[in-house]
Design an enzyme around this catalytic site. Structure first.
Site, mmCIF file in Angstrom:
data_model
loop_
_atom_site.group_PDB
_atom_site.id
_atom_site.type_symbol
_atom_site.label_atom_id
_atom_site.label_comp_id
_atom_site.label_asym_id
_atom_site.label_seq_id
_atom_site.Cartn_x
_atom_site.Cartn_y
_atom_site.Cartn_z
ATOM 1 N N ASP A 92 0.804 -1.223 0.000
ATOM 2 C CA ASP A 92 0.000 0.000 0.000
ATOM 3 C C ASP A 92 0.834 1.269 0.000
ATOM 4 O OD1 ASP A 92 -2.726 -0.872 -0.060
ATOM 5 O OD2 ASP A 92 -2.450 -1.670 1.955
ATOM 6 N N ASP A 152 -7.414 -3.709 -5.159
ATOM 7 C CA ASP A 152 -6.960 -2.412 -4.646
ATOM 8 C C ASP A 152 -5.531 -2.094 -5.101
ATOM 9 O OD1 ASP A 152 -8.579 -4.136 -3.006
ATOM 10 O OD2 ASP A 152 -8.543 -2.688 -1.374
#
Length: 381
Positions: A92, A152
């Site tokens: 991330d 994602d």
């Protein structure tokens, strides 16, 4: 579409008021606000995947207002995320660093932010598996997936593509494109919807399991995942001009726009396939991501299609700006948007504000503003 200026100005006025409250409430905390749950602000440190969104939102407020106090606050919270550049156990880093230090570099040109970004990009690239041609997502749930990739993860490819240009490192671009291609090949169903997780065999590179871990069921369509797909492939088309990516962005947009269970206010249920009773929670964060993606996708679309995308994004932003979704002073912990859903299956952050909902909402408004300023007069007004 109507004149967007009043909507934009009204929302940034509200954002300034609410985030002034939020900054006051976080003074001395030393961490980053993520949500407001059970009557209390919830804070995270730089290791959390959402750590970059609050400083990012502060930068977006600064971009609109150009008031020095917002730049000062944005720098303060951006610096709290800096240690994330050294993390090697997360995919991330785009969310964490590009949404914070990326804006800081844009507005300050301070090369210290560039150095932080490039260190993070190196660590992100090191999570690439050549056999699977993807960047590994989670390190947890090792008993369930050996090399998991979540939808994602598309969102972190913009960061890697920036780094590839910044230091002329073709390997970074090859990794990003490899990941985008494999996701395109393995994450999507015929109707344009996507799975949340694909688990790969790290030795052969073959996909071995497809699931919707954070959604209602494996074959269901988790709303925020559809938003990541739409936004991700729109961004990838911008960065590469590969028509395959544009085709998938359109397919994702069509799935969302025409879905019979998209509510009349255009704010999706947390999962498009969630049982009708009891009434499923909405996900304002998904709507914000979708609206921002649609505004850009319209730039790459034929006129009729572009108009449909702009109309849907407009309706979403109008709904998010209404009292039903936008907080009033003194409520919602100072966050802008209400009624997001983090992880319904774990009863975590259900019907709460989320810092990333606010970030993509403000980004969508600024995208709308930029296009309104550059638009030529038309008969439609």
């Amino acid at each position: 579409m109507k004149n967007p200026t009043p909507l934009i100005e009204d929302n940034f006025t509200a954002a300034v008021r609410l985030y002034s409250e939020l900054l006051s409430a976080t003074a001395g905390a030393g961490k980053i606000p993520r949500t407001f749950e059970n009557g209390k602000l919830v804070f995270v440190d730089y290791k959390d995947w959402t750590s970059g969104f609050f400083p990012g939102a502060l930068w977006l407020i600064y971009e609109h207002t150009r008031e020095p106090r917002w730049k000062k606050a944005a720098l303060d919270y951006t610096n709290r995320v800096a240690p994330a550049a050294k993390l090697t156990d997360t995919h991330d880093l785009g969310f964490m660093l590009y949404c914070s230090h990326g804006h800081a570099l844009r507005f300050t040109r301070n090369r210290a932010h560039r150095d932080i970004l490039l260190e993070g990009a190196k660590n992100l690239a090191n999570r690439f598996n050549p056999a699977a041609r993807t960047i590994r997502s989670w390190d947890h749930y090792a008993d369930r997936w050996r090399h998991p990739v979540i939808i994602d993860n598309l969102m972190n490819l913009e960061f890697l593509l920036w780094a590839a240009r910044e230091v002329n490192e073709p390997r970074y671009r090859e990794i990003a494109i490899g990941h985008a291609h494999q996701t395109l090949a393995n994450h999507f169903r015929q109707d344009g919807s996507c799975y949340h997780v694909v688990g790969y065999d790290p030795e052969s590179g073959a996909p071995v399991i497809k699931e919707t871990f954070q959604g209602y069921a494996n074959e269901s369509s988790w709303a925020r995942g559809q938003g990541w797909a739409l936004y991700g492939y729109t961004m990838l088309y911008r960065e590469t001009r590969n028509p395959l990516y544009l085709k998938q962005a359109h397919a994702s947009a069509r799935f969302i726009r025409t879905h019979p269970r998209l509510p009349s206010d255009k704010i999706p249920l947390w999962d498009f396939d969630a049982p009708a009773a009891p009434e499923p929670p909405r996900d304002a964060s998904a709507a914000a991501v979708i609206a921002s993606g649609l505004i850009e996708l319209a730039d790459y679309s034929e006129p009729d299609t572009a108009q449909r995308y702009r109309e849907l994004a407009w309706r979403q932003l109008v709904s998010l700006s209404s009292p039903g979704y936008r907080a009033a002073p003194g409520e919602n912990g100072g966050f802008i948007l209400k009624h997001s859903t983090g992880n319904f299956n774990k009863n975590s952050e259900v019907d709460t504000p989320l810092n990333y909902a606010d970030y993509y909402f403000l980004e969508a408004l600024l995208r709308l503003k930029a296009r309104a300023q550059n638009a030529k007069p038309s008969p439609a007004g």
